[in-house]
Design a protein around this motif. Structure first.
Motif, mmCIF file in Angstrom:
data_model
loop_
_atom_site.group_PDB
_atom_site.id
_atom_site.type_symbol
_atom_site.label_atom_id
_atom_site.label_comp_id
_atom_site.label_asym_id
_atom_site.label_seq_id
_atom_site.Cartn_x
_atom_site.Cartn_y
_atom_site.Cartn_z
ATOM 1 N N GLU A 100 12.424 -4.141 -5.980
ATOM 2 C CA GLU A 100 12.141 -3.155 -4.858
ATOM 3 C C GLU A 100 12.431 -1.585 -5.584
ATOM 4 O OE1 GLU A 100 13.729 -1.764 -0.310
ATOM 5 O OE2 GLU A 100 13.714 -3.609 -0.938
ATOM 6 N N LYS A 154 9.545 1.116 -6.160
ATOM 7 C CA LYS A 154 10.098 2.491 -5.624
ATOM 8 C C LYS A 154 9.499 3.691 -6.631
ATOM 9 C CE LYS A 154 13.359 5.112 -3.077
ATOM 10 N NZ LYS A 154 14.597 5.137 -2.280
ATOM 11 N N ILE A 160 5.432 3.385 -7.435
ATOM 12 C CA ILE A 160 4.352 3.528 -6.293
ATOM 13 C C ILE A 160 4.797 4.670 -5.607
ATOM 14 C CG2 ILE A 160 3.334 2.434 -4.476
ATOM 15 C CD1 ILE A 160 4.141 -0.348 -5.591
ATOM 16 N N ASP A 181 2.388 5.985 -3.318
ATOM 17 C CA ASP A 181 1.533 6.056 -2.017
ATOM 18 C C ASP A 181 1.665 4.514 -1.549
ATOM 19 O OD1 ASP A 181 0.028 6.180 0.048
ATOM 20 O OD2 ASP A 181 -1.728 6.823 -0.752
ATOM 21 N N THR A 182 2.171 4.129 -0.541
ATOM 22 C CA THR A 182 2.388 2.698 -0.055
ATOM 23 C C THR A 182 1.456 2.563 1.072
ATOM 24 O OG1 THR A 182 4.249 3.378 1.608
ATOM 25 C CG2 THR A 182 4.900 2.682 -0.538
ATOM 26 N N SER A 183 0.466 3.381 1.244
ATOM 27 C CA SER A 183 -0.734 3.310 2.225
ATOM 28 C C SER A 183 -1.869 2.751 1.579
ATOM 29 C CB SER A 183 -1.096 4.724 2.840
ATOM 30 O OG SER A 183 -1.743 5.522 2.041
ATOM 31 N N PHE A 185 -2.499 -3.598 -1.680
ATOM 32 C CA PHE A 185 -1.330 -4.293 -2.562
ATOM 33 C C PHE A 185 -2.119 -5.814 -2.527
ATOM 34 C CE2 PHE A 185 0.990 -0.951 -0.950
ATOM 35 C CZ PHE A 185 1.502 -0.468 -2.129
ATOM 36 N N LEU A 232 7.690 -4.675 -0.389
ATOM 37 C CA LEU A 232 6.710 -3.639 -0.112
ATOM 38 C C LEU A 232 6.832 -3.297 1.052
ATOM 39 C CD1 LEU A 232 3.638 -5.321 -2.233
ATOM 40 C CD2 LEU A 232 4.773 -2.939 -2.606
ATOM 41 N N LEU A 243 9.449 -0.702 1.652
ATOM 42 C CA LEU A 243 9.117 0.766 1.220
ATOM 43 C C LEU A 243 7.932 1.407 1.729
ATOM 44 C CD1 LEU A 243 9.069 -0.254 -2.772
ATOM 45 C CD2 LEU A 243 10.695 0.959 -1.407
ATOM 46 N N ALA A 261 4.802 -0.259 3.186
ATOM 47 C CA ALA A 261 3.526 -0.854 3.258
ATOM 48 C C ALA A 261 3.417 -1.595 4.489
ATOM 49 C CB ALA A 261 3.279 -1.743 1.919
#
Length: 224
Positions: A180, A184, A187, A189-191, A194, A210, A213, A215
């Motif tokens: 993790e 972090k 990445i 942008d977690t939108s 993946f 994810l 974070l 996602a």
């Protein structure tokens, strides 16, 4: 293996790493698959025809051949060990195509070891179509000699290819496990989408990390 079985002849064998080979075989007429999909593969030799294992296509659907990139595990004394002994002209038996890893849009491909194979055809297709923008590959291995197709991934993705080694420190590679903290760090942008593939526990852990974070579970694609 699926009810439909096709016998295909090995055209070419290429050594990729110390324990990985590329197998190029005949393509049955009308055979279809999508990048990221797999099939069951057995060896057409006495006593082995029903010993099928899943392998991902690393060719493109419109190629005139099928291709697999396969890691051998001699200690398992199994199908991959026997595949490693095959020669050009030997035959394989394959079934129909199947698989859940299909491209949904730009994002992060996260792989451990031979788990990178479902991503090869996807990235190859994106490269061919000029659609690699916005995609990253985070690839974990034990040592640098284990990194499958490193040169090709660097050519396709440039700085968006990130190799991390757990058992070796070497320039051009991170020396970290995928966890993790690393996700972090990398990445922003977690939108995005993946795509995760590797050992079962790794896939489970990374998917959970994810989500921690930010996602969405709907954005995480893995083989089911």
């Amino acid at each position: 293996m699926s009810e439909t079985r096709y016998t295909v002849t090995i055209r070419e064998i290429e050594v990729i790493t110390h324990d990985v080979k590329r197998y190029i075989v005949d393509k049955p007429d009308g055979y279809a698959f999508e990048p990221g999909q797999a099939t069951e593969v057995a060896i057409n030799k006495e006593g082995l025809t029903d010993e099928a294992r899943p392998f991902t296509f690393t060719s493109l659907p419109d190629d005139d051949h099928l291709e697999f990139v396969i890691k051998s595990y001699p200690s398992h004394n199994g199908v991959t060990d026997k595949l490693d002994d095959l020669k050009v002209g030997d035959e394989l038996i394959i079934g129909d195509s199947w698989g859940a890893i299909q491209y949904k849009g730009p994002g992060w491909f996260i792989a451990g070891g031979a788990g990178v194979t479902p991503f090869i055809a996807i990235l190859k297709k994106l490269a061919k179509d000029g659609n690699l923008k916005g995609n990253h590959l985070l690839f974990s291995n034990k040592t640098s000699k284990d990194v499958i197709m490193e040169g090709q991934f660097r050519e396709w993705l440039g700085d968006h290819f990130i190799s991390t080694l757990t058992d070796e420190k070497k320039d051009g590679h991170l020396n970290k496990m995928i966890n993790e903290e690393l996700l972090k760090e990398l990445i922003e942008d977690t939108s995005v989408n993946f795509y995760v593939c590797g050992p079962d526990q790794m896939v489970k852990d990374i998917s959970s990390q994810l989500e921690n974070l930010g996602a969405s579970a709907d954005e995480i694609v893995f083989e089911k």
